[in-house]
Design a protein around this motif. Structure first.
Motif, mmCIF file in Angstrom:
data_model
loop_
_atom_site.group_PDB
_atom_site.id
_atom_site.type_symbol
_atom_site.label_atom_id
_atom_site.label_comp_id
_atom_site.label_asym_id
_atom_site.label_seq_id
_atom_site.Cartn_x
_atom_site.Cartn_y
_atom_site.Cartn_z
ATOM 1 N N PRO A 25 -4.737 -12.517 -47.516
ATOM 2 C CA PRO A 25 -3.727 -11.880 -48.366
ATOM 3 C C PRO A 25 -4.307 -11.272 -49.642
ATOM 4 C CG PRO A 25 -3.496 -14.277 -48.364
ATOM 5 C CD PRO A 25 -4.507 -13.947 -47.314
ATOM 6 N N SER A 26 -3.625 -10.279 -50.116
ATOM 7 C CA SER A 26 -4.002 -9.637 -51.371
ATOM 8 C C SER A 26 -4.058 -10.689 -52.472
ATOM 9 C CB SER A 26 -2.938 -8.579 -51.700
ATOM 10 O OG SER A 26 -3.285 -7.862 -52.840
ATOM 11 N N GLY A 29 -8.975 -13.342 -53.046
ATOM 12 C CA GLY A 29 -10.342 -13.365 -53.566
ATOM 13 C C GLY A 29 -11.369 -12.711 -52.649
ATOM 14 N N LYS A 30 -10.932 -11.882 -51.719
ATOM 15 C CA LYS A 30 -11.862 -11.252 -50.764
ATOM 16 C C LYS A 30 -12.940 -10.447 -51.500
ATOM 17 C CE LYS A 30 -8.547 -8.951 -48.731
ATOM 18 N NZ LYS A 30 -7.426 -9.432 -49.556
ATOM 19 N N THR A 32 -13.907 -10.593 -54.590
ATOM 20 C CA THR A 32 -14.727 -11.446 -55.452
ATOM 21 C C THR A 32 -15.808 -12.149 -54.632
ATOM 22 O OG1 THR A 32 -12.793 -11.804 -56.850
ATOM 23 C CG2 THR A 32 -14.624 -13.353 -57.121
ATOM 24 N N GLU A 141 -1.247 -20.901 -56.044
ATOM 25 C CA GLU A 141 -2.532 -20.389 -56.547
ATOM 26 C C GLU A 141 -2.701 -18.914 -56.165
ATOM 27 O OE1 GLU A 141 -4.631 -21.372 -58.668
ATOM 28 O OE2 GLU A 141 -6.383 -20.094 -58.253
ATOM 29 N N ARG A 149 -4.695 -11.167 -61.998
ATOM 30 C CA ARG A 149 -5.630 -10.047 -61.923
ATOM 31 C C ARG A 149 -5.158 -8.895 -62.795
ATOM 32 N NH1 ARG A 149 -6.929 -7.878 -56.013
ATOM 33 N NH2 ARG A 149 -4.923 -6.868 -56.278
ATOM 34 N N ASN A 180 -10.567 -20.378 -49.988
ATOM 35 C CA ASN A 180 -11.269 -19.931 -51.202
ATOM 36 C C ASN A 180 -10.927 -20.804 -52.398
ATOM 37 O OD1 ASN A 180 -12.687 -18.599 -53.145
ATOM 38 N ND2 ASN A 180 -11.298 -16.830 -53.243
ATOM 39 N N THR A 181 -11.573 -21.975 -52.428
ATOM 40 C CA THR A 181 -11.469 -22.840 -53.599
ATOM 41 C C THR A 181 -12.624 -22.509 -54.539
ATOM 42 O OG1 THR A 181 -10.475 -24.535 -52.210
ATOM 43 C CG2 THR A 181 -11.294 -25.247 -54.353
ATOM 44 N N SER A 182 -13.825 -22.471 -53.994
ATOM 45 C CA SER A 182 -15.006 -22.145 -54.802
ATOM 46 C C SER A 182 -15.631 -20.846 -54.280
ATOM 47 C CB SER A 182 -16.015 -23.295 -54.702
ATOM 48 O OG SER A 182 -17.337 -22.798 -54.791
ATOM 49 N N VAL A 183 -15.755 -19.861 -55.158
ATOM 50 C CA VAL A 183 -16.340 -18.571 -54.762
ATOM 51 C C VAL A 183 -17.748 -18.779 -54.198
ATOM 52 C CG1 VAL A 183 -17.125 -16.329 -55.611
ATOM 53 C CG2 VAL A 183 -14.968 -17.272 -56.419
HETATM 54 N N1 LIG Z 1 -12.178 -19.172 -56.007
HETATM 55 C C1 LIG Z 1 -11.491 -18.597 -56.985
HETATM 56 N N2 LIG Z 1 -10.986 -19.334 -57.989
HETATM 57 C C2 LIG Z 1 -10.264 -18.780 -58.990
HETATM 58 N N3 LIG Z 1 -9.995 -17.456 -59.092
HETATM 59 C C3 LIG Z 1 -10.458 -16.648 -58.117
HETATM 60 C C4 LIG Z 1 -11.242 -17.171 -57.038
HETATM 61 N N4 LIG Z 1 -11.570 -16.127 -56.226
HETATM 62 C C5 LIG Z 1 -11.027 -15.012 -56.789
HETATM 63 N N5 LIG Z 1 -10.370 -15.323 -57.930
HETATM 64 C C6 LIG Z 1 -9.625 -14.412 -58.814
HETATM 65 O O1 LIG Z 1 -8.437 -14.009 -58.099
HETATM 66 C C7 LIG Z 1 -8.104 -12.646 -58.404
HETATM 67 C C8 LIG Z 1 -7.987 -11.857 -57.102
HETATM 68 O O2 LIG Z 1 -9.271 -11.735 -56.514
HETATM 69 P P1 LIG Z 1 -9.721 -10.446 -55.688
HETATM 70 O O3 LIG Z 1 -11.134 -10.650 -55.300
HETATM 71 O O4 LIG Z 1 -9.354 -9.211 -56.418
HETATM 72 O O5 LIG Z 1 -8.760 -10.614 -54.381
HETATM 73 P P2 LIG Z 1 -8.570 -9.687 -53.102
HETATM 74 O O6 LIG Z 1 -9.768 -8.802 -52.980
HETATM 75 O O7 LIG Z 1 -8.438 -10.656 -51.971
HETATM 76 O O8 LIG Z 1 -7.288 -8.942 -53.332
HETATM 77 C C9 LIG Z 1 -9.185 -12.117 -59.323
HETATM 78 O O9 LIG Z 1 -8.710 -12.145 -60.666
HETATM 79 C C10 LIG Z 1 -10.350 -13.099 -59.118
HETATM 80 O O10 LIG Z 1 -11.162 -13.210 -60.276
#
Ligand SMILES: Nc1ncnc2c1ncn2[C@@H]1O[C@H](COP(=O)(O)OP(=O)(O)O)[C@@H](O)[C@H]1O
Ligand SMILES: Nc1nc2c(ncn2[C@@H]2O[C@H](COP(=O)(O)OP(=O)(O)O)[C@@H](O)[C@H]2O)c(=O)[nH]1
Length: 197
Positions: A25-26, A29-30, A32, A141, A149, A180-183
């Motif tokens: 889902p949007s 954190g994909k 990131t 979360e 974001r 996605n708990t820990s990047v």
């Molecule tokens: N493991 C994580 N823990 C906390 N925040 C996260 C984590 N992974 C991503 N984020 C934050 O969540 C938000 C959405 O991440 P994003 O990568 O843009 O998602 P997507 O590409 O899936 O739409 C960003 O602000 C990012 O910094």
């Protein structure tokens, strides 16, 4: 010579999947996770999609997306230049076909970051692809991340959360789920799944 226990013999390299699809889902954190992985391993090749969405601040044409007009997208679709495409929350997105096929033919691993509809199309046209679902630790979360974001107005967030409910329900269709708990942890797991190292 010791016998190899059943089921533990290594898979020959050529039989390993080379095409990895990351969906989720949007806001989960994909981007990131993929950015973190590619900072350490720039050799991971990520397909750059075409989209009719407007660029967010900091997004660059040809790097994050190819930002195209509706007419240009119509042409890409009509000319068969997209491996898959889908409409997501009011915009169209698609994967340029040639670049992906060239990499695969060269035996290089390929990573696609696409939505559920696109993942289903790839599964149908390229059954050898490995489908990975990125899940949030919880619904609350996910809402926090998408809202935090700060890149979309409230009505767009609502649309994306409605899509997120559909995407979360489709998780069993995927070969693998990463939470996605820990990047850092997820980036490491994803790297292993792409077969780059
Ligand atoms: N493991 C994580 N823990 C906390 N925040 C996260 C984590 N992974 C991503 N984020 C934050 O969540 C938000 C959405 O991440 P994003 O990568 O843009 O998602 P997507 O590409 O899936 O739409 C960003 O602000 C990012 O910094
Ligand atoms: N089907 C398909 N989906 C894509 C493509 N590129 C991006 N997407 C997906 O479209 C959705 C929206 O992407 P985007 O607007 O960048 O928002 P974000 O995922 O919240 O950062 C996400 O689920 C992306 O994975 C593509 O080429 N094809």
């Amino acid at each position: 010579m010791a016998a190899t226990p059943r089921g533990t013999s290594p898979v020959p390299p050529d039989a390993r999947p080379r095409l990895t699809v990351l969906s989720g889902p949007s806001g989960v954190g994909k981007s990131t996770v993929v950015a973190h992985m590619r900072k350490e391993h720039p050799e991971v090749w990520l397909s750059v999609s075409a989209t009719t969405r407007r660029p967010r601040p900091g997004e660059q044409h040809g790097v994050h997306y190819f930002f195209v007009s509706d007419e240009e997208m119509d042409k890409l679709i009509a000319n068969g230049e997209l491996l898959e495409w889908a409409e997501f929350a009011g915009n169209r997105y698609g994967t340029p076909r040639t670049a992906v096929l060239e990499r695969l033919e060269a035996g290089e691993p390929v990573l696609l970051e696409i939505d559920l509809q696109g993942a289903r199309q790839v599964r149908d046209s390229m059954p050898e692809a490995r489908l990975v679902f990125l899940a949030p630790p919880s619904w609350d979360e996910l809402v926090r991340r998408l809202t935090g974001r700060g890149t979309e107005p409230p009505e767009v967030i609502e649309r994306r959360l409605a899509a997120a409910r559909v995407e979360l329900a489709a998780e069993p269709e995927f070969d693998q789920t990463l939470v996605n708990t820990s990047v850092e942890d997820v980036a490491r797991e994803l790297l292993a799944l792409t077969n780059v190292v």
